[in-house]
Design a protein around this motif. Structure first.
Motif, short mmCIF file in Angstrom:
data_model
loop_
_atom_site.label_atom_id
_atom_site.label_comp_id
_atom_site.label_asym_id
_atom_site.label_seq_id
_atom_site.Cartn_x
_atom_site.Cartn_y
_atom_site.Cartn_z
N THR A 259 0.81 -1.22 0.00
CA THR A 259 0.00 0.00 0.00
C THR A 259 0.84 1.27 0.00
O THR A 259 0.44 2.28 -0.60
CB THR A 259 -0.94 0.02 1.22
N ARG A 260 2.02 1.25 0.65
CA ARG A 260 2.80 2.47 0.81
C ARG A 260 3.87 2.67 -0.26
O ARG A 260 4.23 3.81 -0.56
CB ARG A 260 3.46 2.50 2.19
N VAL A 261 4.37 1.59 -0.81
CA VAL A 261 5.51 1.71 -1.73
C VAL A 261 5.22 1.14 -3.11
O VAL A 261 5.35 1.83 -4.12
CB VAL A 261 6.77 1.02 -1.14
N ILE A 262 4.81 -0.12 -3.17
CA ILE A 262 4.73 -0.81 -4.45
C ILE A 262 3.53 -0.37 -5.27
O ILE A 262 3.68 0.03 -6.45
CB ILE A 262 4.70 -2.34 -4.23
N PHE A 263 2.33 -0.41 -4.68
CA PHE A 263 1.14 -0.11 -5.48
C PHE A 263 1.10 1.33 -5.99
O PHE A 263 0.69 1.55 -7.14
CB PHE A 263 -0.14 -0.42 -4.69
N PRO A 264 1.50 2.34 -5.20
CA PRO A 264 1.52 3.71 -5.77
C PRO A 264 2.38 3.83 -7.02
O PRO A 264 2.03 4.55 -7.96
CB PRO A 264 2.07 4.56 -4.62
N GLN A 265 3.52 3.12 -7.05
CA GLN A 265 4.37 3.16 -8.24
C GLN A 265 3.75 2.35 -9.39
O GLN A 265 3.80 2.77 -10.54
CB GLN A 265 5.76 2.61 -7.90
N ALA A 266 3.17 1.21 -9.06
CA ALA A 266 2.52 0.40 -10.08
C ALA A 266 1.29 1.12 -10.64
O ALA A 266 0.99 1.01 -11.83
CB ALA A 266 2.11 -0.95 -9.49
N TRP A 267 0.60 1.89 -9.81
CA TRP A 267 -0.59 2.62 -10.24
C TRP A 267 -0.24 3.60 -11.36
O TRP A 267 -0.96 3.68 -12.37
CB TRP A 267 -1.20 3.35 -9.06
N ALA A 268 0.85 4.30 -11.22
CA ALA A 268 1.26 5.23 -12.27
C ALA A 268 1.60 4.50 -13.57
O ALA A 268 1.37 5.03 -14.66
CB ALA A 268 2.47 6.05 -11.80
N LEU A 269 2.11 3.29 -13.46
CA LEU A 269 2.46 2.51 -14.64
C LEU A 269 1.23 1.94 -15.34
O LEU A 269 1.21 1.80 -16.57
CB LEU A 269 3.40 1.36 -14.25
N MET A 270 0.20 1.59 -14.58
CA MET A 270 -0.93 0.89 -15.17
C MET A 270 -2.00 1.81 -15.76
O MET A 270 -2.86 1.36 -16.52
CB MET A 270 -1.58 -0.03 -14.13
N ILE A 271 -1.95 3.10 -15.44
CA ILE A 271 -3.03 4.00 -15.89
C ILE A 271 -3.17 4.05 -17.41
O ILE A 271 -4.30 4.00 -17.93
CB ILE A 271 -2.83 5.41 -15.31
N PRO A 272 -2.09 4.17 -18.21
CA PRO A 272 -2.29 4.21 -19.68
C PRO A 272 -3.01 2.96 -20.21
O PRO A 272 -3.89 3.07 -21.07
CB PRO A 272 -0.85 4.31 -20.21
N SER A 273 -2.64 1.79 -19.71
CA SER A 273 -3.30 0.57 -20.17
C SER A 273 -4.74 0.50 -19.69
O SER A 273 -5.63 0.04 -20.42
CB SER A 273 -2.53 -0.66 -19.68
N LEU A 274 -5.00 0.96 -18.47
CA LEU A 274 -6.37 1.00 -17.96
C LEU A 274 -7.21 1.99 -18.76
O LEU A 274 -8.41 1.78 -18.96
CB LEU A 274 -6.38 1.37 -16.48
#
Length: 242
Positions: free
Chosen positions: A136-151
């Motif tokens: 919740t604090r480290v991994i997902f925030p960074q992954a969230w920025a990566l996944m937005i274009p595909s979403l």
């Protein structure tokens, strides 16, 4: 042309109602798809075989079968024994779209989490974070920025996927366009449909671009959306000084 415009004016209230149904299906389906995508994407990375296998089966089931067949199953089969579950048509549309595109989104979530640099995972281990804190604090925030274009791509696909729900008695935008075609002509009705769907899709893209810009700004990887629009690109700056 005048006759077509007059027919459109008469049909405008029905067109707006159909557009509202399409927006409801898009927003509702997108929210459900996001929940499904995150849940299945995380389960697909589980250490234990049972949750990981369950996630893979669900993902492949909904990715490997037709959206239309899934909608027919939910609408025509679920009310029959032994299920005896009868859902309103709009709910069927939201559930069908959410499950189908959520399965595609699960792969986006899983791939984006895996794309977070290994150093970030190692840093959370060095800080003695729990698994939930790490995610919740480290991994997902960074992954969230990566996944937005595909979403964003999946969101546009979902919008276009709402066009098939009229086959389960939902009077959406496509259904109203078919009615308008009878009173006008094929070219006028479906050209109008292309324009309306494009405007909605473009508006959704702007929203997702804003979310992506905000996510990257929070990570210190980019500027705010307003600043990125106002600021010239490096190529433009060099071109101005040449």
């Amino acid at each position: 042309m005048i006759e077509n415009l007059e027919a459109l004016q008469r049909a405008l209230p029905r067109m707006l109602e159909g557009m509202l149904i399409t927006l409801e299906l898009t927003v509702g389906g997108a929210l459900l798809a996001f929940v499904v995508a995150v849940a299945l994407g995380l389960l697909a990375r589980a250490r234990h075989l049972v949750p990981r296998g369950f996630a893979r089966i669900v993902i492949e089931l909904f990715r490997g079968t037709s959206l239309l067949v899934q909608l027919f199953f939910l609408f025509f089969v679920l009310p029959l024994p032994p299920f005896n579950i009868e859902l309103p048509p709009v709910v069927v549309g939201v559930v069908g779209l959410g499950l189908n595109y959520g399965a595609y989104g699960a792969e986006v979530v899983r791939g984006s989490i895996n794309a977070v640099p290994a150093g970030q995972w190692e840093a959370t281990t060095a800080l003695s974070m729990t698994r939930s804190q790490r995610m919740t604090r480290v991994i997902f925030p960074q992954a969230w920025a990566l996944m937005i274009p595909s979403l964003n791509n999946l969101l546009i696909q979902l919008l276009k996927g709402t066009a098939v729900v009229y086959l389960i008695t939902i009077v959406d935008l496509t259904a109203e366009l078919n009615k308008l075609r009878v009173d006008t002509d094929v070219f006028f009705a479906y050209t109008l449909g292309l324009i309306v769907y494009f405007v909605i899709a473009y508006a959704l893209t702007l929203v997702m671009n804003g979310i992506e810009s905000r996510a990257k700004h929070r990570l210190g990887q980019g500027t705010r959306l307003r600043e990125s629009i106002a600021a010239p690109t490096p190529d433009a700056g060099r071109a101005g000084t040449a």
